[in-house]
Design an enzyme around this catalytic site. Structure first.
Site, short mmCIF file in Angstrom:
data_model
loop_
_atom_site.label_atom_id
_atom_site.label_comp_id
_atom_site.label_asym_id
_atom_site.label_seq_id
_atom_site.Cartn_x
_atom_site.Cartn_y
_atom_site.Cartn_z
CE LYS A 68 2.83 -0.44 -7.68
NZ LYS A 68 2.36 -1.12 -8.85
N PRO A 96 -3.78 8.76 -9.40
CG PRO A 96 -3.91 8.75 -11.73
CD PRO A 96 -2.93 8.87 -10.60
N GLY A 113 -2.94 1.18 -11.02
CA GLY A 113 -1.69 0.41 -11.11
C GLY A 113 -0.49 1.18 -10.61
N GLY A 156 -1.56 3.94 -5.44
CA GLY A 156 -1.95 5.17 -4.74
C GLY A 156 -2.51 4.90 -3.36
N GLY A 157 -3.35 3.89 -3.21
CA GLY A 157 -3.93 3.56 -1.90
C GLY A 157 -2.85 3.11 -0.92
CB SER A 158 0.06 0.83 -1.35
OG SER A 158 -0.71 -0.29 -1.69
CB ALA A 159 1.18 6.04 -2.04
CG ASP A 173 2.04 -2.69 -4.20
OD1 ASP A 173 2.83 -3.65 -4.29
OD2 ASP A 173 1.15 -2.47 -5.04
O1 C5P Z 1 -1.91 -6.66 -0.83
P1 C5P Z 1 -2.97 -5.89 -1.54
O2 C5P Z 1 -4.20 -5.69 -0.71
O3 C5P Z 1 -2.47 -4.61 -2.16
O4 C5P Z 1 -3.39 -6.80 -2.79
C1 C5P Z 1 -4.57 -6.57 -3.49
C2 C5P Z 1 -4.98 -7.84 -4.21
O5 C5P Z 1 -4.06 -8.10 -5.29
C3 C5P Z 1 -4.94 -9.09 -3.35
O6 C5P Z 1 -6.15 -9.28 -2.67
C4 C5P Z 1 -4.72 -10.19 -4.39
O7 C5P Z 1 -5.92 -10.51 -5.05
C5 C5P Z 1 -3.84 -9.50 -5.42
N1 C5P Z 1 -2.40 -9.78 -5.19
C6 C5P Z 1 -1.89 -11.03 -5.47
N2 C5P Z 1 -0.57 -11.30 -5.26
C7 C5P Z 1 0.25 -10.32 -4.79
C8 C5P Z 1 -0.24 -9.02 -4.51
C9 C5P Z 1 -1.58 -8.78 -4.71
O8 C5P Z 1 -2.62 -11.92 -5.92
N3 C5P Z 1 1.54 -10.60 -4.60
#
Ligand code: C5P
Length: 343
Positions: free
Chosen positions: A14, A103, A107, A110-113, A145
């Protein structure tokens, strides 16, 4: 009865065409308004029955993906098992094989995908029969994500990014060039850097928030370099959806979309990875319609007017020595989907 032995799912990366970030919340997350856009850079994730849960990763950056329980795809498997308590097959283990092209820590989610793909694959493997709304609920528990990777297309994300509304837009294909950086950025560190910059009343580019009279951005970039829009750094109001971007998407005019790209995390990413300034500037000089850091970075994204322009831009950018490698992609593309087995 057909016995399913393995299910393979293809899942896209994304971009965020807008990423407006509000103040930190009590739970450590930030309220967002974001416009997600899925592009044609795909990971492939296969789920097969196994004695216990395990993951194997190969491809781009595989050595930097956690192989144990911290792996986001395995966390998704565990979350789905809890949600799909019914099917007996969910009680057995599953082996997840991930072939990475997206990669890691770039940003591009990829992990979420991979987590989204694991949900779709295991739901199919176990005959869990969870509907997409039910899968979206599980996805939201796994990461901010993950839900969008299930949905794909172009969608507005709110809350942590997990509350999704598909964007109504014509079926325009946009042509993007991705410039992969020689390095990574950690998402929590980029959000923390943004909080620090805001606490100091800075935008992250060495300019005061008031720099930029007469519509100039004060960051040495043209308005097309999508640094900052929507949320005043000091006011820390709740983020708002950018009407200019939404109307550009409705028009299907790539030039308008290019001018409306914005990312509040960009100043923070640039403060941690200053070399990206050169990459963004080079892309704009080479004729990109717009440029911005993707999500928390460090991948830089450029919009091109046509597939040919994207090819020219990709060749020139890789010759300019301002990134590790480049990829041409198109978007929007659908979210995580099962690849039918060969007949
Ligand atoms: O939800 P996810 O594990 O992908 O988010 C990774 C990190 O990104 C969170 O631990 C947080 O530090 C930051 N984040 C945030 N606000 C969001 C999404 C992510 O601060 N809306």
């Amino acid at each position: 009865m057909t016995i399913v032995t393995g299910v393979t799912v293809r899942v896209p990366a994304k971009l965020n065409l807008q990423l407006a970030v509000g103040p930190p919340r009590a739970d450590g997350y930030h309220d967002l308004v974001t416009v997600f856009h899925a592009v044609s850079l795909f990971d492939e994730v296969t789920a097969e029955p196994a004695r216990r849960d395990a993951v194997t990763v190969s491809g781009e950056g595989a050595d930097r993906v956690p192989a144990g329980r911290d792996n986001l795809a395995l966390r998704a498997v565990a979350a789905l098992r809890r949600a799909a308590a019914g099917p007996a097959s969910a009680a057995t283990g599953v082996h997840i094989t991930i072939v990475k092209r997206i990669p890691v820590a770039a940003g591009l989610a990829g992990g979420s995908a991979d987590a989204a793909a694991a949900l779709v694959a295991c739901n199919e493997l176990w005959g869990g029969g969870l509907s997409q709304p039910q899968l979206l609920e599980v996805a939201a528990r796994v990461g901010s994500d993950v839900g969008f990777a299930l949905l794909g297309g172009t969608a507005v994300g709110r809350g942590r990014g997990e509350r999704l509304t598909p964007a109504l837009a014509p079926a325009t294909q946009y042509h993007w060039v991705l410039a992969f950086a020689d390095g990574q950025l950690s998402t929590p560190e980029v959000y923390a850097a943004l909080d620090r910059l805001r606490a100091r009343g800075e935008r992250g580019d060495g300019q005061s928030p008031r720099a930029g009279a007469r519509g100039e951005r004060g960051d040495g970039q043209s308005p097309r370099a999508g640094g900052h829009r929507g949320v005043p750094p000091r006011g820390l109001a709740q983020p708002v959806l950018d009407a200019a971007l939404m109307s550009a998407l409705r028009s299907g005019e790539a030039a308008m979309v290019g001018r409306a790209l914005s990312n509040d995390l960009q100043p923070a990413a640039l403060s941690l990875f200053p070399a990206l300034r050169k990459t963004l500037a080079a892309g704009l000089e080479l004729g990109a319609l717009g440029a911005l850091v993707s999500g928390s970075g460090p991948t830089c994204v450029f919009l091109a007017a046509s597939p040919d322009r994207a090819l020219d831009l990709a060749v020139s950018l890789s010759g300019a020595g301002v990134c590790r490698s480049v990829a041409r992609v198109a978007g929007p593309v659908p979210g995580a989907a099962v690849i039918p087995p060969p007949k």
